[in-house]
Design a protein around this motif. Structure first.
Motif, mmCIF file in Angstrom:
data_model
loop_
_atom_site.group_PDB
_atom_site.id
_atom_site.type_symbol
_atom_site.label_atom_id
_atom_site.label_comp_id
_atom_site.label_asym_id
_atom_site.label_seq_id
_atom_site.Cartn_x
_atom_site.Cartn_y
_atom_site.Cartn_z
ATOM 1 N N UNK A 325 0.816 -1.216 0.000
ATOM 2 C CA UNK A 325 0.000 0.000 0.000
ATOM 3 C C UNK A 325 0.852 1.270 0.000
ATOM 4 N N UNK A 326 1.930 1.285 0.766
ATOM 5 C CA UNK A 326 2.727 2.506 0.903
ATOM 6 C C UNK A 326 3.258 3.016 -0.447
ATOM 7 N N UNK A 327 3.979 2.200 -1.219
ATOM 8 C CA UNK A 327 4.480 2.718 -2.504
ATOM 9 C C UNK A 327 3.350 3.026 -3.490
ATOM 10 N N UNK A 328 2.234 2.324 -3.369
ATOM 11 C CA UNK A 328 1.098 2.595 -4.245
ATOM 12 C C UNK A 328 0.578 4.011 -4.031
ATOM 13 N N UNK A 329 0.388 4.404 -2.778
ATOM 14 C CA UNK A 329 -0.096 5.753 -2.475
ATOM 15 C C UNK A 329 0.967 6.812 -2.782
ATOM 16 N N UNK A 335 -5.257 8.174 -5.205
ATOM 17 C CA UNK A 335 -5.972 7.030 -4.630
ATOM 18 C C UNK A 335 -6.395 7.288 -3.186
ATOM 19 N N UNK A 336 -5.828 8.312 -2.574
ATOM 20 C CA UNK A 336 -6.222 8.672 -1.208
ATOM 21 C C UNK A 336 -7.620 9.293 -1.230
ATOM 22 N N UNK A 337 -8.361 9.188 -0.118
ATOM 23 C CA UNK A 337 -9.688 9.821 -0.056
ATOM 24 C C UNK A 337 -9.598 11.331 -0.225
ATOM 25 N N UNK A 358 1.949 7.880 5.487
ATOM 26 C CA UNK A 358 2.131 7.135 6.743
ATOM 27 C C UNK A 358 0.982 7.415 7.709
ATOM 28 N N UNK A 359 0.559 8.670 7.801
ATOM 29 C CA UNK A 359 -0.581 9.014 8.660
ATOM 30 C C UNK A 359 -1.833 8.248 8.221
ATOM 31 N N UNK A 360 -2.048 8.193 6.917
ATOM 32 C CA UNK A 360 -3.243 7.534 6.392
ATOM 33 C C UNK A 360 -3.213 6.037 6.682
ATOM 34 N N UNK A 388 -15.428 2.496 4.498
ATOM 35 C CA UNK A 388 -15.279 3.863 5.010
ATOM 36 C C UNK A 388 -13.814 4.114 5.345
ATOM 37 N N UNK A 389 -13.215 5.175 4.815
ATOM 38 C CA UNK A 389 -11.791 5.432 5.054
ATOM 39 C C UNK A 389 -11.531 5.949 6.445
ATOM 40 N N UNK A 390 -10.323 5.741 6.982
ATOM 41 C CA UNK A 390 -9.968 6.309 8.290
ATOM 42 C C UNK A 390 -9.915 7.824 8.209
ATOM 43 N N UNK A 391 -10.427 8.479 9.232
ATOM 44 C CA UNK A 391 -10.449 9.939 9.254
ATOM 45 C C UNK A 391 -9.395 10.457 10.214
#
Length: 391
Positions: A325-329, A335-337, A358-360, A388-391
């Motif tokens: 996931x990390x290199x993808x974002x 791709x992030x919300x 990293x926060x996400x 639902x994404x993390x807020x």
């Protein structure tokens, strides 16, 4: 009745952003309440302790662990005459910075973030309560008191050596005096954490059938607990027997900490919370004999539970989730919300982007990380209600 070395609300160093005091709650009660109502606290329900969150309904999660830590901390704090509300606030917040998959997820993020300042869950907890919780009109974070922030940052002792960026950034504008010990209340929260996980990891390991009750009954500290139960209840069934023995083990740890802390505080002769901070040594700790016996149990758990083949296999699978996931974002922040893309637009360079990613990821629950990985990396289509994404 508070002891002279207890933290009192009227002695608090206050909040970074001044607020009107409540008419019916102390500043530390408000801190505790804000932590309980935080999004990050709710997400602990679906973050792992040792076993991945979906592996069983009875295994501890970060949320149930935090509640158990707070219960133990309040008990010890009350006996020692400390401020129970401050102790509870630190205890409830101590694991807010944990990413998905427990220490496995933290190890993966630490490796990925090594070029960008590293990752540390205690520092990330400060980042959450001072910046990432964005619900209030007048400030980012929860605007907790200095005393609670200090406890979250330093409950395990002074922060020495390189300071993680997530803590250093905040400390530069609101000095938490990282070189000193924290208040006695925060020290109690730290020991309550040790007591809780030493006890419940034995419970969870037994439930997972990674070791037997008979093996535990021959170990230091536990042996006398089982012997006491057997003498008092000779015909007790298997499940009640082990519960009664572990209940006594739990009490033994709590009583040892109380006895040692009473002696240390009396020897110090502290008349203020500041004198506890400046003592140069912790005043809340286990006795040396109990600590030695506890290390035998910890080594047993490390071999038989934390490095059990089934646990190691799952560690490999979830490490891959974070590493994918990390290199993808990083390569495609779109791709992030939506609410995260605003931060990306304002980010200056790769370093800032890495810290946002990293926060996400750190905010993800176990199930959301697994579902995101399946959707983004494997092409699976999980149910929208679970996304639902993390807020």
């Amino acid at each position: 009745m508070h002891a002279p070395y207890a933290m009192r609300p009227e002695q608090s160093r206050g909040r970074r952003h001044p607020e009107e005091e409540s008419a019916f709650r102390s500043c530390f009660q408000r801190d505790r309440d804000r932590i309980i109502h935080a999004s990050a606290f709710r997400r602990l329900k679906h973050k792992t302790q040792v076993f991945i969150e979906h592996e069983g309904d009875y295994f501890r999660t970060r949320l149930t662990h935090s509640i158990e830590v707070a219960q133990v901390a309040r008990t010890i704090s009350g006996v020692l005459g400390l401020n129970a509300e401050l102790t509870e606030a630190v205890a409830l917040a101590h694991d807010l910075g944990h990413p998905p998959f427990g220490h496995t997820g933290e190890d993966a993020l630490q490796e990925l973030m090594a070029p960008y300042g590293g990752f540390d869950h205690n520092a990330q907890a400060i980042r959450i309560v001072t910046s990432l919780e964005r619900h209030y009109a007048e400030f980012d974070g929860l605007n907790l008191t200095w005393d609670t922030l200090e406890g979250i940052a330093k409950h395990n002792g002074p922060v020495t050596g390189p300071v993680p960026y997530a803590l250093a950034d905040y400390n530069a504008c609101h000095d938490l005096e990282l070189h000193t010990h924290a208040s006695a209340e925060a020290q109690v929260a730290a020991l309550a954490d040790d007591i809780a996980y030493n006890n419940h990891d034995l419970h969870d390991g037994l439930r997972a059938e990674l070791f037997s009750t008979d093996e535990l009954a021959e170990m230091p500290l536990l042996k006398e607990c089982f012997n006491e139960v057997d003498a008092r209840y000779p015909d007790l069934n298997y499940y009640r027997r082990r519960h009664e023995a572990l209940r006594r083990f739990f009490g033994l740890l709590v009583e040892d900490v109380i006895e040692q802390a009473r002696g240390a505080l009396k020897a110090l002769g502290a008349n203020s919370a500041e004198e506890v901070r400046m003592a140069g040594r912790p005043v809340v700790r286990f006795s040396e004999p109990l600590w030695r016996d506890l290390q035998v149990i910890r080594r047993f758990l490390f071999t038989r539970m934390y490095r059990a083949p089934s646990v190691v296999e799952m560690r490999g699978e979830v490490t891959r989730v974070v590493h994918d996931l990390f290199p993808l974002f990083m390569a495609d922040p779109s791709l992030l919300p939506k609410q995260w893309r605003k931060d990306v637009a304002e980010a200056d360079g790769e370093l800032a982007l890495a810290r946002i990613v990293a926060d996400y990821i750190a905010g993800m629950t176990d199930r959301f990380a697994i579902q995101s990985h399946a959707r983004l990396c494997l092409g699976a289509l999980p149910k929208p209600s679970l996304m639902a994404p993390p807020l």
